[in-house]
Scaffold this active site. Structure first.
Site, PDB file in Angstrom:
ATOM      1  N   GLY A 195      10.407  12.586  69.371  1.00  0.00           N
ATOM      2  CA  GLY A 195      10.780  10.964  69.511  1.00  0.00           C
ATOM      3  C   GLY A 195      12.050  10.838  69.491  1.00  0.00           C
ATOM      4  O   GLY A 195      12.507  11.144  68.703  1.00  0.00           O
ATOM      5  N   ARG A 236       8.061  15.744  73.387  1.00  0.00           N
ATOM      6  CA  ARG A 236       7.415  17.243  72.918  1.00  0.00           C
ATOM      7  C   ARG A 236       6.734  18.111  73.756  1.00  0.00           C
ATOM      8  O   ARG A 236       6.325  18.094  74.793  1.00  0.00           O
ATOM      9  CB  ARG A 236       6.531  16.588  71.767  1.00  0.00           C
ATOM     10  CG  ARG A 236       6.963  15.623  71.224  1.00  0.00           C
ATOM     11  CD  ARG A 236       5.990  15.192  70.035  1.00  0.00           C
ATOM     12  NE  ARG A 236       6.195  14.044  69.039  1.00  0.00           N
ATOM     13  CZ  ARG A 236       6.307  12.624  69.334  1.00  0.00           C
ATOM     14  NH1 ARG A 236       5.889  11.878  70.311  1.00  0.00           N
ATOM     15  NH2 ARG A 236       7.005  11.785  68.603  1.00  0.00           N
ATOM     16  N   ASP A 257      11.621  17.340  62.905  1.00  0.00           N
ATOM     17  CA  ASP A 257      10.234  18.757  61.738  1.00  0.00           C
ATOM     18  C   ASP A 257      10.165  19.988  62.757  1.00  0.00           C
ATOM     19  O   ASP A 257      10.295  20.723  62.818  1.00  0.00           O
ATOM     20  CB  ASP A 257       8.862  18.257  61.110  1.00  0.00           C
ATOM     21  CG  ASP A 257      10.280  18.082  59.931  1.00  0.00           C
ATOM     22  OD1 ASP A 257      11.570  19.086  58.820  1.00  0.00           O
ATOM     23  OD2 ASP A 257       9.142  17.954  58.146  1.00  0.00           O
ATOM     24  N   THR A 305      16.027  10.948  64.029  1.00  0.00           N
ATOM     25  CA  THR A 305      14.294  10.484  64.059  1.00  0.00           C
ATOM     26  C   THR A 305      14.929   9.316  62.695  1.00  0.00           C
ATOM     27  O   THR A 305      15.229   9.147  61.927  1.00  0.00           O
ATOM     28  CB  THR A 305      13.354  11.305  63.439  1.00  0.00           C
ATOM     29  OG1 THR A 305      12.268  10.950  62.604  1.00  0.00           O
ATOM     30  CG2 THR A 305      13.440  11.886  62.029  1.00  0.00           C
ATOM     31  N   ASP A 333      12.194   7.967  61.101  1.00  0.00           N
ATOM     32  CA  ASP A 333      11.219   7.770  59.774  1.00  0.00           C
ATOM     33  C   ASP A 333      12.342   8.898  58.423  1.00  0.00           C
ATOM     34  O   ASP A 333      11.855   8.040  57.529  1.00  0.00           O
ATOM     35  CB  ASP A 333      10.660   9.160  60.437  1.00  0.00           C
ATOM     36  CG  ASP A 333       9.042   8.988  61.248  1.00  0.00           C
ATOM     37  OD1 ASP A 333       9.528   7.129  61.878  1.00  0.00           O
ATOM     38  OD2 ASP A 333       8.950   9.980  62.021  1.00  0.00           O
ATOM     39  N   ASP A 373      12.485  11.070  57.355  1.00  0.00           N
ATOM     40  CA  ASP A 373      11.175  11.963  56.392  1.00  0.00           C
ATOM     41  C   ASP A 373      11.595  13.415  57.136  1.00  0.00           C
ATOM     42  O   ASP A 373      10.609  14.663  56.018  1.00  0.00           O
ATOM     43  CB  ASP A 373       9.885  11.840  57.558  1.00  0.00           C
ATOM     44  CG  ASP A 373       9.674  12.276  58.827  1.00  0.00           C
ATOM     45  OD1 ASP A 373      10.786  12.316  58.927  1.00  0.00           O
ATOM     46  OD2 ASP A 373       8.718  12.543  59.264  1.00  0.00           O
ATOM     47  N   ARG A 417       5.831   7.190  61.007  1.00  0.00           N
ATOM     48  CA  ARG A 417       4.804   8.509  60.846  1.00  0.00           C
ATOM     49  C   ARG A 417       4.636   8.285  59.716  1.00  0.00           C
ATOM     50  O   ARG A 417       3.616   7.184  59.492  1.00  0.00           O
ATOM     51  CB  ARG A 417       5.927   9.707  61.293  1.00  0.00           C
ATOM     52  CG  ARG A 417       4.313  10.595  61.786  1.00  0.00           C
ATOM     53  CD  ARG A 417       5.396  11.744  62.049  1.00  0.00           C
ATOM     54  NE  ARG A 417       6.314  11.895  63.257  1.00  0.00           N
ATOM     55  CZ  ARG A 417       5.544  12.110  64.530  1.00  0.00           C
ATOM     56  NH1 ARG A 417       4.384  11.866  64.867  1.00  0.00           N
ATOM     57  NH2 ARG A 417       6.281  11.567  65.017  1.00  0.00           N
TER      58      ARG A 417
HETATM   59  O1  F6P Z   1       9.128  10.316  64.959  1.00  0.00           O
HETATM   60  C1  F6P Z   1       9.256   8.153  65.214  1.00  0.00           C
HETATM   61  C2  F6P Z   1       7.810   8.069  65.499  1.00  0.00           C
HETATM   62  O2  F6P Z   1       8.182   6.428  66.277  1.00  0.00           O
HETATM   63  C3  F6P Z   1       7.057   7.750  64.065  1.00  0.00           C
HETATM   64  O3  F6P Z   1       7.818   6.844  63.748  1.00  0.00           O
HETATM   65  C4  F6P Z   1       5.392   6.812  65.289  1.00  0.00           C
HETATM   66  O4  F6P Z   1       4.724   7.468  64.846  1.00  0.00           O
HETATM   67  C5  F6P Z   1       5.505   7.819  66.495  1.00  0.00           C
HETATM   68  O5  F6P Z   1       7.276   8.743  66.240  1.00  0.00           O
HETATM   69  C6  F6P Z   1       5.365   7.247  67.831  1.00  0.00           C
HETATM   70  O6  F6P Z   1       5.674   8.945  68.554  1.00  0.00           O
HETATM   71  P1  F6P Z   1       5.056   8.245  70.284  1.00  0.00           P
HETATM   72  O7  F6P Z   1       6.765   7.996  71.081  1.00  0.00           O
HETATM   73  O8  F6P Z   1       5.450   9.831  70.592  1.00  0.00           O
HETATM   74  O9  F6P Z   1       4.072   7.051  69.961  1.00  0.00           O
END
Ligand code: F6P
Length: 323
Positions: A15, A76, A107, A129, A131, A133, A175
């Site tokens: 992300g 990804r 991660d 990120t 998050d 995390d 997340r």
């Molecule tokens: O890791 C960043 C994040 O925005 C999280 O907070 C969320 O769960 C996820 O990515 C959303 O991913 P996507 O952009 O693939 O919907």
């Protein structure tokens, strides 16, 4: 410092997060300063596999430090989980003369960086990120901007919630982690913060609202971390039990955008600089992080094994002042 390598690559993966551009800029300029050329790899590890990359120079990273998103695009990459994809990535690095790689992401991205390091291309990860995390670091790039964005949006929500004597149940990103929720909740004076790291029940939330109502308050903000249940359902249950009109709002991807804060720009620049100086000395398979305000680096596998602790103390603070 006399660098042991001549060319590195840089990519953003997973992300996007505000501040990634500050990292790309610092990586590029630090490398060039040390006489190392830089290849910008587009759309994460996909760009390596499909050789979608080009050389960056001092000017190609001008005018980006203030911009959200990532100028290298991000994605990804499923193919990079398998040997064939990893080998193609390694071969692309060899044919382009890339002797080290900076991987900006979370991660999942670090797993790819560790696998590529194990196949002879030294990689250094930088935590990017919203998050926050990642256990080995106190800070991840994008976290501060995302929290500030969430805070501004919840402040706006409070205006209308207050005017209508309502309850707003608002979901923030993260997340599997409750850090954005906890900090936004405190900063916005939420009546209750729902995170996976602390046990909760709907009855608990309702009891807190009713108790707070007796002190003369007529509007309520409930901040819910992503993945902790459907906000609409929570709102309906609150409305049913308290007779207070309730509305659900999911902040969503807007939290990932916007111009990065000072912190994201400065720490991003520092991490980018640090990562290149590791690679320049021939050091790879590391993740850069921040501990007590200082830059550190740890082995990628070790970083992936570490577990992040949640501040129960800060949650207790939130509970004690949420009325
Ligand atoms: O890791 C960043 C994040 O925005 C999280 O907070 C969320 O769960 C996820 O990515 C959303 O991913 P996507 O952009 O693939 O919907």
């Amino acid at each position: 410092m006399i660098p042991t390598i001549k060319r590195i690559g840089v990519l953003t993966s997973g992300g996007d997060a505000p501040g990634m551009n500050a990292v790309i800029r610092a990586v590029t300029r630090t490398a060039i300063k040390h006489g190392i050329s830089v290849i910008g790899v587009r759309r994460g590890f996909n760009g390596l596999i499909h050789e979608d990359m080009s050389e960056l120079n001092i000017r190609s990273v001008s005018d980006i430090i203030q911009r959200g998103g990532t100028v290298l695009y991000t994605a990804r990459c499923n193919e990079f989980r398998y040997e064939e994809g990893l080998q193609r990535g390694k071969e692309a690095c060899q044919s382009w003369g890339i002797e080290g790689l900076v991987v900006i992401g979370g991660d999942g991205s670090f797993r790819g960086a560790a696998d590529l390091s194990a196949r002879g291309i030294p990689c250094v990860g930088i935590p990017g990120t919203i998050d926050n995390d990642i256990a080995m670091t106190e800070y991840t790039i994008g976290y501060d901007t995302a929290m500030n964005t969430a805070m501004e949006l919840v402040d706006k929500l409070r205006d209308t919630t207050q005017s209508h004597d309502r309850c707003s149940v608002v979901e923030v990103m993260g997340r599997n982690a409750g850090y954005i929720a906890l900090n936004t909740g405190i900063a916005c004076g939420a009546t209750y913060i729902v995170v996976k790291e602390v046990n909760f029940s709907i009855d608990d939330i309702i009891a807190r609202i009713l108790n707070t109502q007796t002190t003369g308050k007529h509007h309520f903000i409930i901040v819910v971390a992503e993945g902790m249940g459907n906000c609409e359902d929570i709102a309906k249950k609150i409305e049913h039990a308290t007779k207070i009109e309730a509305r659900a709002t999911i902040l969503g991807h807007v939290q990932r955008g916007g111009s990065p804060t000072v912190q994201d720009r400065v720490i991003g620049s520092h991490m980018g600089h640090y990562a290149v100086e590791l690679l320049a000395q021939g050091i790879g398979n590391r993740v850069v992080g921040m501990k007590k305000g200082e830059m550190i680096d740890v082995d990628i596998q070790e970083a992936l094994r570490m577990k992040k602790t949640f501040s129960q103390e800060l949650y207790r603070v939130a509970s004690n002042i949420s009325f």
